[in-house]
Design a protein around this motif. Sequence first.
Motif, PDB file in Angstrom:
ATOM      1  N   TRP A  40       0.848  -1.204   0.000  1.00 13.23           N
ATOM      2  CA  TRP A  40       0.000   0.000   0.000  1.00 13.23           C
ATOM      3  C   TRP A  40       0.878   1.248   0.000  1.00 13.23           C
ATOM      4  O   TRP A  40       0.665   2.164  -0.796  1.00 13.23           O
ATOM      5  CB  TRP A  40      -0.916  -0.016   1.221  1.00 13.23           C
ATOM      6  CG  TRP A  40      -1.917   1.094   1.255  1.00 13.23           C
ATOM      7  CD1 TRP A  40      -1.682   2.411   1.527  1.00 13.23           C
ATOM      8  CD2 TRP A  40      -3.314   0.996   0.991  1.00 13.23           C
ATOM      9  NE1 TRP A  40      -2.848   3.133   1.460  1.00 13.23           N
ATOM     10  CE2 TRP A  40      -3.860   2.283   1.140  1.00 13.23           C
ATOM     11  CE3 TRP A  40      -4.154  -0.061   0.666  1.00 13.23           C
ATOM     12  CZ2 TRP A  40      -5.219   2.543   0.973  1.00 13.23           C
ATOM     13  CZ3 TRP A  40      -5.510   0.201   0.499  1.00 13.23           C
ATOM     14  CH2 TRP A  40      -6.032   1.484   0.647  1.00 13.23           C
ATOM     15  N   PRO A  69      -6.361   5.103  -3.631  1.00 10.18           N
ATOM     16  CA  PRO A  69      -7.253   4.385  -4.551  1.00 10.18           C
ATOM     17  C   PRO A  69      -8.405   5.231  -5.074  1.00 10.18           C
ATOM     18  O   PRO A  69      -8.770   5.126  -6.248  1.00 10.18           O
ATOM     19  CB  PRO A  69      -7.754   3.215  -3.707  1.00 10.18           C
ATOM     20  CG  PRO A  69      -7.562   3.632  -2.290  1.00 10.18           C
ATOM     21  CD  PRO A  69      -6.373   4.538  -2.289  1.00 10.18           C
ATOM     22  N   TYR A  73      -8.912   6.398  -8.982  1.00  8.08           N
ATOM     23  CA  TYR A  73     -10.151   6.042  -9.686  1.00  8.08           C
ATOM     24  C   TYR A  73     -10.813   7.290 -10.275  1.00  8.08           C
ATOM     25  O   TYR A  73     -11.256   7.275 -11.433  1.00  8.08           O
ATOM     26  CB  TYR A  73     -11.103   5.327  -8.728  1.00  8.08           C
ATOM     27  CG  TYR A  73     -12.387   4.901  -9.382  1.00  8.08           C
ATOM     28  CD1 TYR A  73     -12.429   3.755 -10.167  1.00  8.08           C
ATOM     29  CD2 TYR A  73     -13.542   5.651  -9.240  1.00  8.08           C
ATOM     30  CE1 TYR A  73     -13.605   3.363 -10.785  1.00  8.08           C
ATOM     31  CE2 TYR A  73     -14.720   5.271  -9.859  1.00  8.08           C
ATOM     32  CZ  TYR A  73     -14.745   4.127 -10.629  1.00  8.08           C
ATOM     33  OH  TYR A  73     -15.906   3.757 -11.250  1.00  8.08           O
ATOM     34  N   SER A 118      -3.214   0.523 -10.315  1.00  7.00           N
ATOM     35  CA  SER A 118      -2.928   0.944  -8.939  1.00  7.00           C
ATOM     36  C   SER A 118      -4.147   0.751  -8.050  1.00  7.00           C
ATOM     37  O   SER A 118      -4.014   0.368  -6.881  1.00  7.00           O
ATOM     38  CB  SER A 118      -2.438   2.393  -8.900  1.00  7.00           C
ATOM     39  OG  SER A 118      -3.463   3.290  -9.254  1.00  7.00           O
ATOM     40  N   VAL A 119      -5.335   0.981  -8.578  1.00  4.93           N
ATOM     41  CA  VAL A 119      -6.559   0.755  -7.795  1.00  4.93           C
ATOM     42  C   VAL A 119      -6.662  -0.723  -7.410  1.00  4.93           C
ATOM     43  O   VAL A 119      -6.979  -1.060  -6.261  1.00  4.93           O
ATOM     44  CB  VAL A 119      -7.815   1.222  -8.575  1.00  4.93           C
ATOM     45  CG1 VAL A 119      -9.091   0.816  -7.855  1.00  4.93           C
ATOM     46  CG2 VAL A 119      -7.784   2.730  -8.782  1.00  4.93           C
ATOM     47  N   TYR A 122      -4.200  -1.532  -4.656  1.00  2.00           N
ATOM     48  CA  TYR A 122      -4.723  -1.114  -3.349  1.00  2.00           C
ATOM     49  C   TYR A 122      -5.728  -2.146  -2.825  1.00  2.00           C
ATOM     50  O   TYR A 122      -5.718  -2.485  -1.638  1.00  2.00           O
ATOM     51  CB  TYR A 122      -5.410   0.248  -3.436  1.00  2.00           C
ATOM     52  CG  TYR A 122      -4.463   1.415  -3.422  1.00  2.00           C
ATOM     53  CD1 TYR A 122      -3.713   1.703  -2.297  1.00  2.00           C
ATOM     54  CD2 TYR A 122      -4.343   2.245  -4.530  1.00  2.00           C
ATOM     55  CE1 TYR A 122      -2.853   2.790  -2.272  1.00  2.00           C
ATOM     56  CE2 TYR A 122      -3.493   3.339  -4.512  1.00  2.00           C
ATOM     57  CZ  TYR A 122      -2.753   3.605  -3.378  1.00  2.00           C
ATOM     58  OH  TYR A 122      -1.897   4.680  -3.368  1.00  2.00           O
TER      59      TYR A 122
END
Length: 158
Positions: A40, A69, A73, A118-119, A122
Amino acid sequence: MTTIARTTSTTPTGNRGVRIVGIIALIAGLVMIVAGAVTWATVSSQLSAQNITVSEDASFLAGDEVDGPFSAYAQAQIIDQHALDATDGLTYAELDREDPRRDTAMNASFLRASLFTSVVAYGVSALVIGLGVLFGLLGWSVRSLAVEAPPVKTAAEA
């Protein structure tokens, strides 16, 4: 008539294997929590290093630094909107191969895919941390339920 009395022993017998499994689960839980937290933090620092700010016309978190996150997004969503606006609502696959707007759609698609990666990272990190907590609790519970066997008495002590 003869009555036979039976006694049942309630003396804990102990189970070394159960205790070891509990310790292993507890250690695995701690490792998972640390691994999830490190992942994270790594994703956050890498996103932050890119100095991306959520576009001012985003539906949420406008102007926020992309370092988590939700901001990732939000930026991915507004990139999609901007790309569709630039291509009259057509996606990369729908544009003619010679259409100069195809590069814009392609770049937008790549940027969105990177942000969505990346989302997902996470999400996986949160899952691993949650599973680590669960493993730790189960390991602690199993270990605490496994009762140590009393010391064995020798014939001389009995």
